[in-house]
Design a protein around this motif. Structure first.
Motif, PDB file in Angstrom:
ATOM      1  N   UNK A  34      29.798  38.312  35.845  1.00 37.22           N
ATOM      2  CA  UNK A  34      30.848  38.483  36.870  1.00 37.22           C
ATOM      3  C   UNK A  34      32.097  37.663  36.585  1.00 37.22           C
ATOM      4  N   UNK A  35      31.928  36.469  36.023  1.00 38.00           N
ATOM      5  CA  UNK A  35      33.083  35.619  35.729  1.00 38.00           C
ATOM      6  C   UNK A  35      33.918  36.235  34.609  1.00 38.00           C
ATOM      7  N   UNK A  36      33.250  36.723  33.565  1.00 40.82           N
ATOM      8  CA  UNK A  36      33.958  37.351  32.443  1.00 40.82           C
ATOM      9  C   UNK A  36      34.720  38.588  32.912  1.00 40.82           C
ATOM     10  N   UNK A  37      34.075  39.423  33.722  1.00 40.16           N
ATOM     11  CA  UNK A  37      34.745  40.633  34.203  1.00 40.16           C
ATOM     12  C   UNK A  37      35.921  40.293  35.111  1.00 40.16           C
ATOM     13  N   UNK A  38      35.773  39.256  35.932  1.00 39.62           N
ATOM     14  CA  UNK A  38      36.845  38.889  36.864  1.00 39.62           C
ATOM     15  C   UNK A  38      38.080  38.367  36.121  1.00 39.62           C
ATOM     16  N   UNK A  39      37.863  37.482  35.145  1.00 35.84           N
ATOM     17  CA  UNK A  39      39.000  36.855  34.468  1.00 35.84           C
ATOM     18  C   UNK A  39      39.538  37.684  33.303  1.00 35.84           C
ATOM     19  N   UNK A  40      38.639  38.286  32.521  1.00 36.89           N
ATOM     20  CA  UNK A  40      39.069  38.915  31.272  1.00 36.89           C
ATOM     21  C   UNK A  40      39.035  40.439  31.320  1.00 36.89           C
ATOM     22  N   UNK A  41      38.416  41.015  32.334  1.00 36.44           N
ATOM     23  CA  UNK A  41      38.463  42.462  32.579  1.00 36.44           C
ATOM     24  C   UNK A  41      37.976  43.283  31.382  1.00 36.44           C
ATOM     25  N   UNK A  42      37.026  42.725  30.629  1.00 32.97           N
ATOM     26  CA  UNK A  42      36.441  43.455  29.524  1.00 32.97           C
ATOM     27  C   UNK A  42      35.018  42.965  29.278  1.00 32.97           C
ATOM     28  N   UNK A  43      34.235  43.801  28.609  1.00 37.04           N
ATOM     29  CA  UNK A  43      32.859  43.420  28.280  1.00 37.04           C
ATOM     30  C   UNK A  43      32.562  43.825  26.852  1.00 37.04           C
ATOM     31  N   UNK A  99      61.863  24.845  38.138  1.00 42.27           N
ATOM     32  CA  UNK A  99      60.485  25.030  38.611  1.00 42.27           C
ATOM     33  C   UNK A  99      59.763  26.096  37.799  1.00 42.27           C
ATOM     34  N   UNK A 100      58.486  25.891  37.574  1.00 39.87           N
ATOM     35  CA  UNK A 100      57.681  26.870  36.852  1.00 39.87           C
ATOM     36  C   UNK A 100      57.433  28.061  37.774  1.00 39.87           C
ATOM     37  N   UNK A 101      57.769  29.247  37.292  1.00 42.03           N
ATOM     38  CA  UNK A 101      57.648  30.458  38.102  1.00 42.03           C
ATOM     39  C   UNK A 101      56.831  31.503  37.356  1.00 42.03           C
ATOM     40  N   UNK A 102      56.316  32.451  38.122  1.00 38.39           N
ATOM     41  CA  UNK A 102      55.613  33.582  37.543  1.00 38.39           C
ATOM     42  C   UNK A 102      56.607  34.673  37.165  1.00 38.39           C
ATOM     43  N   UNK A 103      56.130  35.651  36.410  1.00 44.75           N
ATOM     44  CA  UNK A 103      57.008  36.756  36.026  1.00 44.75           C
ATOM     45  C   UNK A 103      57.383  37.622  37.219  1.00 44.75           C
ATOM     46  N   UNK A 104      56.538  37.621  38.250  1.00 42.56           N
ATOM     47  CA  UNK A 104      56.777  38.483  39.405  1.00 42.56           C
ATOM     48  C   UNK A 104      56.133  39.842  39.274  1.00 42.56           C
ATOM     49  N   UNK A 105      55.522  40.124  38.122  1.00 39.73           N
ATOM     50  CA  UNK A 105      54.851  41.414  37.944  1.00 39.73           C
ATOM     51  C   UNK A 105      53.591  41.474  38.788  1.00 39.73           C
ATOM     52  N   UNK A 106      53.310  42.605  39.418  1.00 41.01           N
ATOM     53  CA  UNK A 106      52.115  42.716  40.257  1.00 41.01           C
ATOM     54  C   UNK A 106      50.845  42.520  39.436  1.00 41.01           C
ATOM     55  N   UNK A 107      49.901  41.791  40.015  1.00 43.74           N
ATOM     56  CA  UNK A 107      48.596  41.501  39.400  1.00 43.74           C
ATOM     57  C   UNK A 107      48.727  40.675  38.134  1.00 43.74           C
ATOM     58  N   UNK A 108      49.922  40.119  37.878  1.00 41.68           N
ATOM     59  CA  UNK A 108      50.119  39.316  36.680  1.00 41.68           C
ATOM     60  C   UNK A 108      49.460  37.954  36.787  1.00 41.68           C
ATOM     61  N   UNK A 109      49.369  37.282  35.664  1.00 43.83           N
ATOM     62  CA  UNK A 109      48.758  35.963  35.612  1.00 43.83           C
ATOM     63  C   UNK A 109      49.573  34.972  36.440  1.00 43.83           C
ATOM     64  N   UNK A 110      48.894  34.238  37.312  1.00 45.86           N
ATOM     65  CA  UNK A 110      49.561  33.271  38.181  1.00 45.86           C
ATOM     66  C   UNK A 110      49.759  31.964  37.419  1.00 45.86           C
ATOM     67  N   UNK A 111      50.803  31.951  36.582  1.00 43.34           N
ATOM     68  CA  UNK A 111      51.038  30.789  35.730  1.00 43.34           C
ATOM     69  C   UNK A 111      51.454  29.562  36.546  1.00 43.34           C
ATOM     70  N   UNK A 112      52.161  29.773  37.642  1.00 47.32           N
ATOM     71  CA  UNK A 112      52.584  28.649  38.482  1.00 47.32           C
ATOM     72  C   UNK A 112      51.372  27.926  39.071  1.00 47.32           C
ATOM     73  N   UNK A 113      50.409  28.679  39.590  1.00 45.71           N
ATOM     74  CA  UNK A 113      49.208  28.048  40.139  1.00 45.71           C
ATOM     75  C   UNK A 113      48.380  27.404  39.030  1.00 45.71           C
ATOM     76  N   UNK A 114      48.277  28.092  37.890  1.00 44.19           N
ATOM     77  CA  UNK A 114      47.539  27.543  36.753  1.00 44.19           C
ATOM     78  C   UNK A 114      48.126  26.198  36.343  1.00 44.19           C
TER      79      UNK A 114
END
Length: 665
Positions: A413-422, A169-184
């Protein structure tokens, strides 16, 4: 500021498709978050259909009732479509039918893509049912990883292979706030993966892509071959392939980050900009057809067909589909002599795409594409009127700047939410990159579609493309290296992103209308936004915790307190790059924590600190258990590949909690 009404306010009147889009959107969101099953939505659709049929008999007398019935039907349809697209809810889902040891056949859905240590491809599978002695297709897709082996090249698109190796099964790394690869992956209908060597699978069918899929695949290969032949530099060729075909696997990773960090990532992703340029070129190229009796209609129909061929050739990403569908609707309006408007075309394209695949709503490209176009439609006319220029060329430059500024407003807002940079210098970067990429794209189109067979001309085009792409890359690199070229590590949770979007819209409405009610509403939302940020900062200041990251093959821990973190681990995790960005940066950004430095190490095999009244003991080397004196601690972190049995270690090191990091298999 103009006194005309903001177009967004009149959305309901000038964009009839919005009346269909909004209830469908609401239904899709309800299907995602309401938690009801398919049976609930089936019953709801049946009731809403009955209500719709009854209200249609009174549509002339009670138009409001009929409108509510249509909205209700679309709402339930949106929820049902979303759940029906979810393979995990279906009886034939892989997770419900598959068991270890099953004989599986996999059909490749794409040509394998090269990775550093393997080849990767998506596939659909079927398992052999021993009860019925037949092959049973399963719902959901898997990822196939083929070992790189010169004696066993990976199978092509459409090929079938058989194997018995267990799916993982595809799993996430488990790191907090990490990219949710399983949901993606689940959004793309992918749930399992498997790594295969040449000896772990056998061909079960000669396979091969068929029909339109085969034509598109061969055409794309032909374009990439042409680029390889006439643009020899790999870095330059990778960007050319991204511009022309949307193929980004050969693009330099650092260069991709630079384009994203300067605010011109839309240039290297096939989007509305590219489709608009291609449409303009095709309309100009086919201009002689307008002299025929039905020439305008023929020209419009040909452009629509060619746009969709190009969209399919580039892989059909959400932004490309949006642009192709929107331009097609506009051209169709010209053909039938019904002039439409951008708002209605935008709403209609979103409505049709979400009917086809409701999961597109969560695609980042889909969200950015529609937010950018809507932002341009709403704000560009007003921004363009800010200045009046005496020269035409000055006005054209300002138009480019106005489009760039307008597109940033609702995408912020979308750029800041997903990429956390401006990107701070996005305006400067776009002023050069957009016109330059326009010239490059037209040259690549000439090279790939018109003169690939004529070597002398193709060589000249290849040289010009290489020179221009190299210059653009150098310019983007220069922008990326400027001081304060971007603001990074901005944490914007989903609720704050919605508040920021609402604040921007309310400020825009107030600037257009100058009504106190909109200003008061904007002020209220702004205060709520600031309150949310203050609460998050207070929580972070009171945070005191130990984080053990899962970084394959490396050790990495953070000790957090008072908005600072102290790091202990391998130096590779502290170097700028993808390793730190993927695994460590997300949680540090969420906590808005600044570096407090490296944790100082004592001599010997053990490093020990007191954290919040508890003792942490890190073991990063093998132990000599015979000479080791008993030690007591609260937390034992094993950061090495120990050979000793756990009970022998715990006999010497007495603790309450044992944590093993990624160095321990």
């Amino acid at each position: 500021m103009p006194t005309t009404r903001l177009p967004l306010i009149t959305f309901w009147r000038i964009a009839p498709f919005t009346r269909l889009l909004l209830p469908l959107l609401a239904g899709i969101l309800a299907g995602q978050y309401l938690g009801a099953g398919i049976s609930f939505w089936n019953n709801a659709l049946a009731i809403s259909t009955l209500f719709f049929l009854l209200s249609s008999l009174l549509s002339f007398r009670r138009p409001i009732l009929f409108g509510l019935a249509v909205s209700g039907w679309l709402f339930t349809l949106g929820g049902l479509l979303l759940l029906q697209k979810d393979s995990s809810l279906q009886p034939g889902f892989i997770g419900k039918q598959y068991q270890e040891g099953h004989l599986i056949t996999a059909t490749l859905l794409e040509d394998p893509v090269p990775k550093p240590r393997s080849w990767k491809s998506e596939a659909r599978i079927a398992l052999f049912d021993t009860t019925t002695q037949k092959w049973k297709p399963l719902q959901g897709k898997i990822l196939l990883y083929f070992a790189k082996d010169s004696l066993n090249p990976p199978p092509p698109i459409g090929a079938q292979i058989a194997f018995t190796k267990s799916l993982q099964p595809i799993k996430n790394t488990g790191n907090p706030a990490g990219f949710d690869y399983a949901r993606f992956s689940a959004r793309k209908d992918i749930y399992y993966q498997v790594y295969l060597t040449g000896k772990e699978y056998v061909p079960s069918d000669s396979g091969g892509a068929e029909g339109l899929q085969k034509i598109m695949q061969n055409a794309r290969k032909g374009l990439l071959h042409t680029l390889t032949k006439y643009i020899p530099d790999p870095k330059t060729r990778g960007l050319a392939a991204a511009l022309l075909t949307g193929y980004r696997d050969d693009m330099d990773k650092e260069l991709s980050l630079e384009y994203a960090g300067t605010g011109v990532a839309h240039i290297i992703a096939i989007s509305g900009l590219h489709l608009g340029l291609i449409q303009g070129g095709l309309l100009l190229l086919l201009l002689p057809l307008t002299k025929l009796k039905q020439g305008k209609k023929i020209r419009g129909a040909l452009v629509i067909v060619l746009l969709w061929i190009f969209a399919l050739l580039t892989g059909g990403s959400p932004s490309v589909l949006r642009a192709a569908l929107m331009f097609s609707l506009i051209l169709l309006g010209d053909i039938i002599q019904r002039k439409g408007n951008g708002y209605n075309s935008l709403s209609a394209s979103a409505f049709l795409l979400l009917l086809f695949n409701p999961n597109l709503l969560w695609d980042v490209g889909f969200q950015l594409s529609y937010a950018a176009v809507l932002s341009i439609l709403v704000f560009y006319p007003a921004i363009c009127q800010w200045f009046s220029w005496p020269r035409l060329w000055m006005h054209k430059i300002w138009q480019i700047m106005a489009v760039t500024l307008a597109a940033q407003i609702l995408t912020l807002p979308i750029v800041l939410y997903y990429f956390q940079q401006f990107p701070v210098y996005f305006l400067l970067a776009n002023m050069v990159a957009v016109p330059l990429s326009t010239i490059i794209l037209y040259l690549l189109l000439l090279l790939g579609f018109m003169f690939w067979w004529w070597a002398p001309v193709a060589k000249v085009l290849g040289v010009f493309c290489s020179w221009l792409i190299g210059g653009m890359n150098q310019f983007i690199h220069w922008i990326h290296q400027l001081p304060m070229s971007r603001v990074e590590d901005i944490y914007l949770p989903l609720e704050d992103a919605f508040l920021l979007m609402g604040l921007i819209l309310l400020i825009g409405v107030w600037l257009f209308h100058r009504r106190p009610a909109f200003f008061i509403a904007a002020l209220a939302v702004g205060l709520l936004f600031l309150g949310q940020r203050f609460q998050k900062n207070t929580e972070n200041r009171n945070r005191s915790e130990l984080i053990v990251y899962h970084v394959p093959g490396n050790s990495a821990i953070d000790i957090m307190a008072n908005n600072k973190y102290w790091f202990w681990g391998d130096s590779a995790c502290q170097q700028p790059g993808m390793l730190r960005k993927l695994h460590l940066t997300p949680y540090r950004t969420q906590c808005q924590a600044d570096s407090g430095g490296m944790v100082s190490a004592a001599s010997g095999h053990f490093y020990q600190w007191a954290i919040g009244g508890k003792k942490l003991l890190i073991l990063d080397k093998a132990l000599d258990l015979q000479t080791l004196e008993p030690i007591e601690t609260d937390i034992l972190l094993i950061a090495t590949n120990l050979r000793d049995k756990p009970e022998k270690i715990l006999a010497k090191v007495r603790c309450q909690v044992v944590v093993a990091d990624a160095k321990l298999p």
